[in-house]
Scaffold this motif. Structure first.
Motif, mmCIF file in Angstrom:
data_model
loop_
_atom_site.group_PDB
_atom_site.id
_atom_site.type_symbol
_atom_site.label_atom_id
_atom_site.label_comp_id
_atom_site.label_asym_id
_atom_site.label_seq_id
_atom_site.Cartn_x
_atom_site.Cartn_y
_atom_site.Cartn_z
ATOM 1 N N ILE A 158 11.933 -6.754 51.168
ATOM 2 C CA ILE A 158 11.117 -7.265 50.076
ATOM 3 C C ILE A 158 11.081 -6.230 48.958
ATOM 4 O O ILE A 158 11.468 -5.071 49.153
ATOM 5 C CB ILE A 158 9.672 -7.570 50.532
ATOM 6 C CG1 ILE A 158 9.001 -6.283 51.069
ATOM 7 C CG2 ILE A 158 9.649 -8.674 51.580
ATOM 8 C CD1 ILE A 158 7.521 -6.430 51.336
ATOM 9 N N ASP A 159 10.610 -6.651 47.786
ATOM 10 C CA ASP A 159 10.303 -5.714 46.713
ATOM 11 C C ASP A 159 8.905 -5.148 46.954
ATOM 12 O O ASP A 159 7.962 -5.904 47.215
ATOM 13 C CB ASP A 159 10.312 -6.416 45.347
ATOM 14 C CG ASP A 159 11.674 -6.988 44.986
ATOM 15 O OD1 ASP A 159 12.686 -6.510 45.525
ATOM 16 O OD2 ASP A 159 11.712 -7.910 44.158
ATOM 17 N N ASP A 160 8.764 -3.825 46.896
ATOM 18 C CA ASP A 160 7.431 -3.225 46.971
ATOM 19 C C ASP A 160 7.419 -1.943 46.155
ATOM 20 O O ASP A 160 8.368 -1.656 45.416
ATOM 21 C CB ASP A 160 6.985 -2.999 48.421
ATOM 22 C CG ASP A 160 7.857 -1.997 49.174
ATOM 23 O OD1 ASP A 160 8.628 -1.257 48.532
ATOM 24 O OD2 ASP A 160 7.756 -1.931 50.415
ATOM 25 N N VAL A 161 6.352 -1.163 46.290
ATOM 26 C CA VAL A 161 6.196 0.021 45.446
ATOM 27 C C VAL A 161 7.252 1.082 45.745
ATOM 28 O O VAL A 161 7.501 1.953 44.906
ATOM 29 C CB VAL A 161 4.790 0.631 45.602
ATOM 30 C CG1 VAL A 161 3.734 -0.321 45.081
ATOM 31 C CG2 VAL A 161 4.509 0.996 47.063
ATOM 32 N N ARG A 162 7.877 1.030 46.932
ATOM 33 C CA ARG A 162 8.863 2.052 47.279
ATOM 34 C C ARG A 162 10.274 1.675 46.860
ATOM 35 O O ARG A 162 11.149 2.545 46.773
ATOM 36 C CB ARG A 162 8.828 2.328 48.786
ATOM 37 C CG ARG A 162 7.510 2.910 49.259
ATOM 38 C CD ARG A 162 7.631 3.567 50.623
ATOM 39 N NE ARG A 162 8.164 2.670 51.634
ATOM 40 C CZ ARG A 162 7.428 1.802 52.323
ATOM 41 N NH1 ARG A 162 6.139 1.696 52.089
ATOM 42 N NH2 ARG A 162 7.974 1.034 53.240
ATOM 43 N N THR A 182 13.114 -1.954 45.578
ATOM 44 C CA THR A 182 13.385 -3.386 45.525
ATOM 45 C C THR A 182 14.211 -3.814 46.730
ATOM 46 O O THR A 182 14.845 -2.997 47.409
ATOM 47 C CB THR A 182 14.159 -3.738 44.245
ATOM 48 O OG1 THR A 182 15.456 -3.114 44.305
ATOM 49 C CG2 THR A 182 13.414 -3.273 43.002
#
Length: 289
Positions: A251-255, A257
């Protein structure tokens, strides 16, 4: 919050049976962070730190029986030759202080998709040994993770040990993070070759709701690899990386894409092959007279 500190494994099982809501704690490197940041407030804690048998390891019939509370620092020091991928992963865990406390059992109990030990355990076909007052059972690592931070343990079960086959060939582990150390993985990858059975094992971390294996990539590499020299054509190595990336479900997250995670996994997979081949070539070099 109630606090239980059993002095024996039998007492720990008895307590867990009576209080299935009690959260086990060994090194405390995950649970205490959640408590300190008020992210979790369990009704009870079950401290396993006084149970000496959980802190030991043994080799039985070619399998390492790793106590659930053996810290990563001991894995690095004592088991790097028998469990190279897990030892490589252990070196990437936190700081030296964290490695002296954190455990594989705790990593499994947390069941985070980004757990550093998980790819190596998947690649090597580990088995989780869980026990309750109802008895002992063995859970293959492929069926242990059931969702984001959830696992196959019953409410009254505790992890006693992890059973890991000793290396029957070269292994590698690598992870990508937002910095070089003390970082949660953006993604991670482990590779284990069994030279006797001519089989391939893989493990992917932080690129799906659970840690996972790239089964299609494993089958492809087993057929493409020259098992004598451990070499593989450049095109086949590239295809192996693509299949590893295809197996992920990020998934895309703060760490990072999802696209970056897939790209990084393909790179890690092809690099792992290159590192294995380089090490094999070095081992074959004649010793100077």
């Amino acid at each position: 919050m109630e606090f239980f500190a059993p002095a024996s494994w039998a007492e720990a099982l008895e307590t867990k049976a009576a209080r299935p809501d009690a959260v086990p704690i060994a090194g405390g490197t995950d649970v205490m962070v959640e408590l300190n940041f008020d992210l979790r407030r369990p009704s009870a804690l079950l401290d396993l730190g006084r149970i000496s048998e959980l802190k030991e390891w043994d080799v039985v019939g070619g399998t390492v029986h790793l106590g659930a509370a053996v810290p990563y620092a001991r894995i690095i020091r004592d088991l790097a030759d028998r469990l190279p991928a897990l030892a490589m992963a252990a070196r990437t865990v936190g700081s030296p202080q964290i490695r002296n406390r954190a455990t594989v059992g705790g990593n499994l109990g947390t069941a985070s998709p980004a757990g550093d030990a998980h790819p190596a355990l998947l690649a090597t076909g580990a088995v989780v040994e869980a026990e309750s007052f109802r008895g002992l059972r063995q859970i293959p690592i492929g069926g242990f993770f059931t969702g984001v931070k959830s696992c196959a343990l019953a409410p009254d079960e505790l992890i006693r040990a992890v059973l890991i086959p000793t290396a029957a060939g070269p292994q590698q582990f690598a992870k990508v993070g937002s910095r070089n150390a003390m970082v949660i993985a953006v993604c991670s990858f482990a590779l284990a070759l069994d030279l006797d059975r001519r089989t391939v094992g893989t493990g992917i971390g932080s690129a799906g709701p659970t840690p996972l294996a790239a089964r299609g990539a494993e089958r492809f590499l087993a057929g493409a690899l020259d098992w004598g020299t451990l070499s593989v054509p450049v095109s086949a190595a590239r295809r192996f990386g693509e299949l590893v990336a295809d197996a992920a479900n990020p998934i895309d997250d703060v760490r990072g894409t999802a696209a970056y995670r897939r790209h990084a996994l393909a790179v890690l997979a092809t690099r792992a092959l290159r590192w294995i081949r380089t090490a094999a070539d070095q081992d074959r070099e004649p010793v100077p007279a």
